[in-house]
Structures are given as structure tokens and as C-alpha cells.
Design a protein around this motif. Structure first.
Motif, mmCIF file in Angstrom:
data_model
loop_
_atom_site.group_PDB
_atom_site.id
_atom_site.type_symbol
_atom_site.label_atom_id
_atom_site.label_comp_id
_atom_site.label_asym_id
_atom_site.label_seq_id
_atom_site.Cartn_x
_atom_site.Cartn_y
_atom_site.Cartn_z
ATOM 1 N N MET A 1 3.049 -2.335 44.018
ATOM 2 C CA MET A 1 2.581 -2.102 42.990
ATOM 3 C C MET A 1 1.046 -2.447 42.631
ATOM 4 O O MET A 1 -0.050 -1.305 42.064
ATOM 5 N N LEU A 2 0.775 -3.625 43.134
ATOM 6 C CA LEU A 2 -0.214 -3.750 42.983
ATOM 7 C C LEU A 2 -1.545 -3.054 44.260
ATOM 8 O O LEU A 2 -2.533 -2.226 43.650
ATOM 9 N N VAL A 3 -0.589 -2.735 45.325
ATOM 10 C CA VAL A 3 -1.630 -1.595 46.234
ATOM 11 C C VAL A 3 -1.696 -1.091 45.760
ATOM 12 O O VAL A 3 -3.209 0.437 45.478
ATOM 13 N N ALA B 1 -13.278 -17.039 43.578
ATOM 14 C CA ALA B 1 -12.078 -15.659 42.784
ATOM 15 C C ALA B 1 -12.694 -15.978 41.417
ATOM 16 O O ALA B 1 -13.191 -16.723 41.100
ATOM 17 N N ASP B 2 -13.077 -14.533 40.699
ATOM 18 C CA ASP B 2 -13.385 -14.187 39.709
ATOM 19 C C ASP B 2 -12.000 -14.482 38.951
ATOM 20 O O ASP B 2 -12.210 -14.373 37.299
ATOM 21 N N VAL B 3 -10.368 -14.081 39.494
ATOM 22 C CA VAL B 3 -9.574 -13.744 38.562
ATOM 23 C C VAL B 3 -8.455 -14.183 39.921
ATOM 24 O O VAL B 3 -8.808 -13.212 40.509
ATOM 25 N N TYR B 4 -7.272 -14.277 39.013
ATOM 26 C CA TYR B 4 -5.880 -14.763 39.605
ATOM 27 C C TYR B 4 -5.195 -13.808 39.067
ATOM 28 O O TYR B 4 -5.276 -13.361 38.396
ATOM 29 N N VAL B 5 -4.540 -12.726 40.107
ATOM 30 C CA VAL B 5 -3.624 -11.709 39.743
ATOM 31 C C VAL B 5 -2.245 -11.834 40.657
ATOM 32 O O VAL B 5 -2.156 -12.318 41.513
ATOM 33 N N GLN B 6 -1.523 -12.402 39.818
ATOM 34 C CA GLN B 6 0.018 -11.696 39.637
ATOM 35 C C GLN B 6 0.520 -10.998 39.805
ATOM 36 O O GLN B 6 1.080 -11.232 37.668
ATOM 37 N N THR B 7 1.954 -10.495 40.125
ATOM 38 C CA THR B 7 2.274 -8.977 39.754
ATOM 39 C C THR B 7 3.497 -10.046 40.003
ATOM 40 O O THR B 7 4.132 -8.382 40.287
ATOM 41 N N SER B 8 4.592 -10.131 39.740
ATOM 42 C CA SER B 8 5.710 -10.540 40.168
ATOM 43 C C SER B 8 6.379 -9.629 38.940
ATOM 44 O O SER B 8 6.547 -9.712 38.367
ATOM 45 N N ARG B 9 7.694 -8.835 39.704
ATOM 46 C CA ARG B 9 8.873 -8.583 39.091
ATOM 47 C C ARG B 9 9.899 -9.837 39.087
ATOM 48 O O ARG B 9 10.630 -9.708 37.424
ATOM 49 N N ASN B 10 9.856 -10.673 39.544
ATOM 50 C CA ASN B 10 10.362 -12.372 39.151
ATOM 51 C C ASN B 10 9.983 -13.414 39.645
ATOM 52 O O ASN B 10 9.684 -13.327 40.507
ATOM 53 N N GLU B 11 10.162 -14.335 38.567
ATOM 54 C CA GLU B 11 9.246 -15.408 39.176
ATOM 55 C C GLU B 11 9.466 -16.817 37.843
ATOM 56 O O GLU B 11 9.706 -15.645 37.568
ATOM 57 N N GLY B 12 9.603 -18.078 38.539
ATOM 58 C CA GLY B 12 9.971 -19.333 38.017
ATOM 59 C C GLY B 12 8.617 -19.383 37.480
ATOM 60 O O GLY B 12 7.420 -18.913 36.371
ATOM 61 N N CYS C 1 -7.133 -15.229 34.548
ATOM 62 C CA CYS C 1 -5.315 -14.349 35.109
ATOM 63 C C CYS C 1 -4.919 -13.128 34.815
ATOM 64 O O CYS C 1 -4.330 -12.977 33.561
ATOM 65 N N LEU C 2 -4.136 -12.443 35.553
ATOM 66 C CA LEU C 2 -4.066 -11.181 35.366
ATOM 67 C C LEU C 2 -2.265 -11.250 35.384
ATOM 68 O O LEU C 2 -1.940 -11.066 37.047
ATOM 69 N N LEU C 3 -1.057 -11.267 34.743
ATOM 70 C CA LEU C 3 0.078 -11.619 35.004
ATOM 71 C C LEU C 3 0.527 -10.162 34.402
ATOM 72 O O LEU C 3 0.472 -10.465 33.289
ATOM 73 N N THR C 4 2.408 -10.043 35.167
ATOM 74 C CA THR C 4 2.913 -9.464 34.092
ATOM 75 C C THR C 4 4.202 -9.944 34.047
ATOM 76 O O THR C 4 3.921 -11.059 33.898
ATOM 77 N N PRO C 5 4.874 -9.204 32.953
ATOM 78 C CA PRO C 5 5.353 -9.962 31.678
ATOM 79 C C PRO C 5 6.570 -10.954 32.941
ATOM 80 O O PRO C 5 7.311 -12.135 32.185
ATOM 81 N N ALA C 6 6.739 -11.170 34.405
ATOM 82 C CA ALA C 6 7.926 -11.314 34.360
ATOM 83 C C ALA C 6 7.172 -13.014 34.989
ATOM 84 O O ALA C 6 8.064 -13.930 35.066
ATOM 85 N N GLY D 1 0.338 0.466 34.636
ATOM 86 C CA GLY D 1 -0.209 -0.892 33.494
ATOM 87 C C GLY D 1 -0.915 -1.417 34.682
ATOM 88 O O GLY D 1 -2.095 -2.336 34.052
ATOM 89 N N ILE D 2 -0.165 -1.754 35.792
ATOM 90 C CA ILE D 2 -1.812 -3.253 36.869
ATOM 91 C C ILE D 2 -2.765 -2.519 36.744
ATOM 92 O O ILE D 2 -4.047 -3.165 36.884
ATOM 93 N N ALA D 3 -2.794 -1.193 37.058
ATOM 94 C CA ALA D 3 -4.566 -0.893 37.446
ATOM 95 C C ALA D 3 -5.536 -0.602 35.773
ATOM 96 O O ALA D 3 -6.542 -0.822 35.782
ATOM 97 N N ARG D 4 -4.765 -0.374 34.709
ATOM 98 C CA ARG D 4 -5.548 -0.643 33.611
ATOM 99 C C ARG D 4 -5.652 -2.348 32.914
ATOM 100 O O ARG D 4 -6.566 -2.013 32.032
ATOM 101 N N GLY D 5 -4.745 -3.097 33.534
ATOM 102 C CA GLY D 5 -5.316 -4.192 33.459
ATOM 103 C C GLY D 5 -6.425 -4.811 34.325
ATOM 104 O O GLY D 5 -7.202 -5.624 33.864
#
Length: 180
Positions: free
Chosen positions: A13-15, A77-88, A103-108, A130-134
């Protein structure tokens, strides 16, 4: 900062989000660095996605970083991005926040709401659009990055230090013992 696993980590999704924003990313000189070890051939799959979308000049996979090299990567870095679909409970998100990185994060990524509410970054829809908008929000917020970074560090100091964790553990034990 994490294993290169395209689906679980949402790197596909990030790519795709980067492909949607390619002209703007080029104009801004934005670079997306995906640090981490290969996971079951994920590095080759992500590299193939990057090549197919002609994003080699924007997205790169420098490999894993540890120790001082990790600190340098986070510092630069300027920002940390984590676009996980599943994450602890993501240690890499905590490390980024502790380094003062918004940080730019997905809800998971379980801290997405908390980070957004603390004005320490963005919670985005887990989709390329959604990631592009972010990412556009990040690029349009360059003047706010220092403010968001201070909030990121404060969030960790207020809720995620060893003292805080120990205090919550003792409180939980007291509740359990009190119920016996």
C-alpha cells in the motif's frame, strides 16, 4: 524499521501511495527509506513493486540498521511511517516517538489513535489512497514537524517510560491481589 514483509507491514500500500504521489514526491525531493531485514523474500517483492512503478529514486531498501546506525537513521528522518495491516505493540513506533519523530500510522498499528490525539502524527486509512492523503498531509505540514516531534517525545515520556510501565504493573498486581 521492521521486517520487509509486503502484506502484513502494508508496504504494498505504501509503494502504491508513492506511485499515486510520484510527481509531488519528486517535486519535494521526498525519499522513503524502508529499513529492515528480508522476510521470506519480501525484499525482492517490494523491490519489484518499486521498479515496476519507476520509484527507485523515491523508495529504497537500504537493509536492516541497528545500534548507532539506527539512531542516525531516526535522527535524520522527518517522519516515521508504519502502514501495517496487523501489528502488536510496535517497539519501532515507540523508538521513533522517543526520537521526536512524528508518526504516520494505520489503525492496525495499535497506537494510531493515541498518536493522532496527542498531535504526535497522523492516523490514516489503510489503503493506498488513505496513505497518499496522509503523506500529502506530512508534506503540507513541514512547518509543524518540530511541534509534532515535541509532542511525540512527550507522549513517550508521559506514558511509555520504564517507570510508567512499572507503575501500571504494580497497580494491576494490587487490583488482582485486592480481589483475592
Amino acid at each position: 524499521l521492521g521486517r520487509i514483509q509486503p502484506f502484513i507491514k502494508g508496504l504494498d500500500m505504501l509503494v502504491e501511495a508513492c506511485a499515486l504521489l510520484r510527481p509531488r514526491l519528486e517535486e519535494d525531493g521526498t525519499r522513503v527509506l524502508l529499513y529492515g531485514p528480508d522476510h521470506e523474500g519480501g525484499r525482492a517483492r517490494v523491490a519489484g513493486m518499486v521498479r515496476k512503478r519507476r520509484l527507485d529514486h523515491i523508495v529504497s531498501l537500504p537493509g536492516p540498521v541497528t545500534g548507532e546506525d539506527k539512531h542516525v537513521a531516526l535522527r535524520d528522518a522527518d517522519v516515521y511511517v508504519q502502514t501495517s495491516r496487523n501489528e502488536g505493540h510496535s517497539i519501532s513506533v515507540l523508538e521513533a516517538l522517543a526520537h521526536g519523530l512524528p508518526c504516520l500510522l494505520t489503525p492496525a498499528t495499535h497506537m494510531a489513535r493515541e498518536v493522532a490525539e496527542a498531535e504526535a502524527g497522523w492516523a490514516v486509512e489503510p489503503s493506498p489512497a488513505g496513505i497518499a492523503r496522509g503523506l500529502l498531509g506530512v508534506m503540507d505540514s513541514r512547518l509543524r514537524l518540530a511541534y509534532l516531534g515535541r509532542n511525540a517525545r512527550a507522549l513517550v515520556q508521559q506514558r511509555y517510560t520504564w517507570d510508567q510501565a512499572a507503575r501500571r504493573a504494580v497497580e494491576a498486581y494490587r487490583r488482582v491481589v485486592g480481589q483475592l
